[in-house]
Design a protein around this motif. Structure first.
Motif, PDB file in Angstrom:
ATOM      1  N   ALA A 100       0.826  -1.212   0.000  1.00  0.00           N
ATOM      2  CA  ALA A 100       0.000   0.000   0.000  1.00  0.00           C
ATOM      3  C   ALA A 100       0.859   1.260   0.000  1.00  0.00           C
ATOM      4  O   ALA A 100       0.445   2.301  -0.491  1.00  0.00           O
ATOM      5  N   TRP A 101       2.082   1.169   0.510  1.00  0.00           N
ATOM      6  CA  TRP A 101       2.967   2.326   0.632  1.00  0.00           C
ATOM      7  C   TRP A 101       4.027   2.384  -0.453  1.00  0.00           C
ATOM      8  O   TRP A 101       4.948   3.175  -0.404  1.00  0.00           O
ATOM      9  N   GLY A 102       3.865   1.551  -1.485  1.00  0.00           N
ATOM     10  CA  GLY A 102       4.784   1.611  -2.612  1.00  0.00           C
ATOM     11  C   GLY A 102       5.019   0.253  -3.235  1.00  0.00           C
ATOM     12  O   GLY A 102       4.498  -0.770  -2.787  1.00  0.00           O
ATOM     13  N   ARG A 103       5.819   0.277  -4.291  1.00  0.00           N
ATOM     14  CA  ARG A 103       6.204  -0.936  -5.012  1.00  0.00           C
ATOM     15  C   ARG A 103       7.709  -1.059  -4.863  1.00  0.00           C
ATOM     16  O   ARG A 103       8.440  -0.108  -5.120  1.00  0.00           O
ATOM     17  N   PHE A 104       8.190  -2.244  -4.468  1.00  0.00           N
ATOM     18  CA  PHE A 104       9.572  -2.405  -4.062  1.00  0.00           C
ATOM     19  C   PHE A 104      10.300  -3.468  -4.866  1.00  0.00           C
ATOM     20  O   PHE A 104       9.721  -4.493  -5.218  1.00  0.00           O
ATOM     21  N   VAL A 105      11.574  -3.206  -5.131  1.00  0.00           N
ATOM     22  CA  VAL A 105      12.482  -4.163  -5.745  1.00  0.00           C
ATOM     23  C   VAL A 105      13.742  -4.153  -4.885  1.00  0.00           C
ATOM     24  O   VAL A 105      14.214  -3.088  -4.482  1.00  0.00           O
ATOM     25  N   THR A 106      14.279  -5.329  -4.598  1.00  0.00           N
ATOM     26  CA  THR A 106      15.521  -5.401  -3.830  1.00  0.00           C
ATOM     27  C   THR A 106      16.587  -6.127  -4.639  1.00  0.00           C
ATOM     28  O   THR A 106      16.292  -6.948  -5.504  1.00  0.00           O
ATOM     29  N   PHE A 107      17.842  -5.793  -4.331  1.00  0.00           N
ATOM     30  CA  PHE A 107      18.982  -6.504  -4.896  1.00  0.00           C
ATOM     31  C   PHE A 107      20.157  -6.329  -3.948  1.00  0.00           C
ATOM     32  O   PHE A 107      20.128  -5.478  -3.059  1.00  0.00           O
ATOM     33  N   SER A 108      21.170  -7.153  -4.125  1.00  0.00           N
ATOM     34  CA  SER A 108      22.383  -7.062  -3.321  1.00  0.00           C
ATOM     35  C   SER A 108      23.588  -6.972  -4.234  1.00  0.00           C
ATOM     36  O   SER A 108      23.582  -7.499  -5.349  1.00  0.00           O
ATOM     37  N   ASP A 109      24.638  -6.309  -3.751  1.00  0.00           N
ATOM     38  CA  ASP A 109      25.882  -6.251  -4.510  1.00  0.00           C
ATOM     39  C   ASP A 109      26.662  -7.546  -4.277  1.00  0.00           C
ATOM     40  O   ASP A 109      26.215  -8.420  -3.516  1.00  0.00           O
ATOM     41  N   PRO A 110      27.819  -7.733  -4.927  1.00  0.00           N
ATOM     42  CA  PRO A 110      28.551  -8.998  -4.779  1.00  0.00           C
ATOM     43  C   PRO A 110      28.968  -9.328  -3.342  1.00  0.00           C
ATOM     44  O   PRO A 110      29.207 -10.488  -3.024  1.00  0.00           O
ATOM     45  N   ASP A 111      29.046  -8.330  -2.463  1.00  0.00           N
ATOM     46  CA  ASP A 111      29.408  -8.579  -1.068  1.00  0.00           C
ATOM     47  C   ASP A 111      28.203  -8.803  -0.169  1.00  0.00           C
ATOM     48  O   ASP A 111      28.359  -9.111   1.013  1.00  0.00           O
ATOM     49  N   GLY A 112      26.987  -8.613  -0.685  1.00  0.00           N
ATOM     50  CA  GLY A 112      25.793  -8.809   0.118  1.00  0.00           C
ATOM     51  C   GLY A 112      25.184  -7.541   0.682  1.00  0.00           C
ATOM     52  O   GLY A 112      24.226  -7.608   1.450  1.00  0.00           O
ATOM     53  N   ASN A 113      25.712  -6.370   0.341  1.00  0.00           N
ATOM     54  CA  ASN A 113      25.072  -5.113   0.746  1.00  0.00           C
ATOM     55  C   ASN A 113      23.734  -5.034   0.038  1.00  0.00           C
ATOM     56  O   ASN A 113      23.670  -5.162  -1.180  1.00  0.00           O
TER      57      ASN A 113
END
Length: 127
Positions: A103-116
């Protein structure tokens, strides 16, 4: 400038391999390389900025950042289009999540090669 006119302009991201991280953020995510300066054998500073952002990220060697490699979990970036951002990342070899509808937005996640971990948020339509 007023005492309360604060601007966040730089966030450190702890990485294990500076060249690999620089290449990931520039070549795969699409950030602009602002600086890559090796001051000495012990000190190197890399700064990158996403298009349209007033805030940059930085990493390097000898910077005295007291955070475990891969420990950055709190960066959230506002984007105009979650599908377009996800498609861009996936086309460049980044393992981006499906779009998470809330309800508060549409989200996409990803991580860099170190896991950040990064969270991208498309804000909901107003009004």
């Amino acid at each position: 400038m007023a005492a309360t006119d604060w601007k966040i302009e730089l966030i450190f991201v702890p990485v294990s391999d500076v060249d690999r991280a620089r290449d990931f953020y520039v070549d795969q995510v699409g950030f602009h390389l602002d600086y890559d300066q090796r001051v000495s054998d012990e000190l190197r500073f890399v700064q990158l900025t996403p298009d349209g952002s007033a805030c940059s990220i930085a990493f390097g060697t000898g910077l005295g950042v007291d955070m475990p490699v891969g420990g950055q979990r709190g960066i959230q970036v506002v984007i105009p289009d979650a599908e377009a951002a996800r498609d861009h990342l996936r086309a460049n070899g980044v393992d981006a999540s499906e779009v998470d509808e809330q309800a508060w937005g549409r989200f996409v996640t990803f991580s860099d090669p170190d896991g950040n971990r990064w969270t991208l948020q498309q804000m909901p339509q107003r009004g």
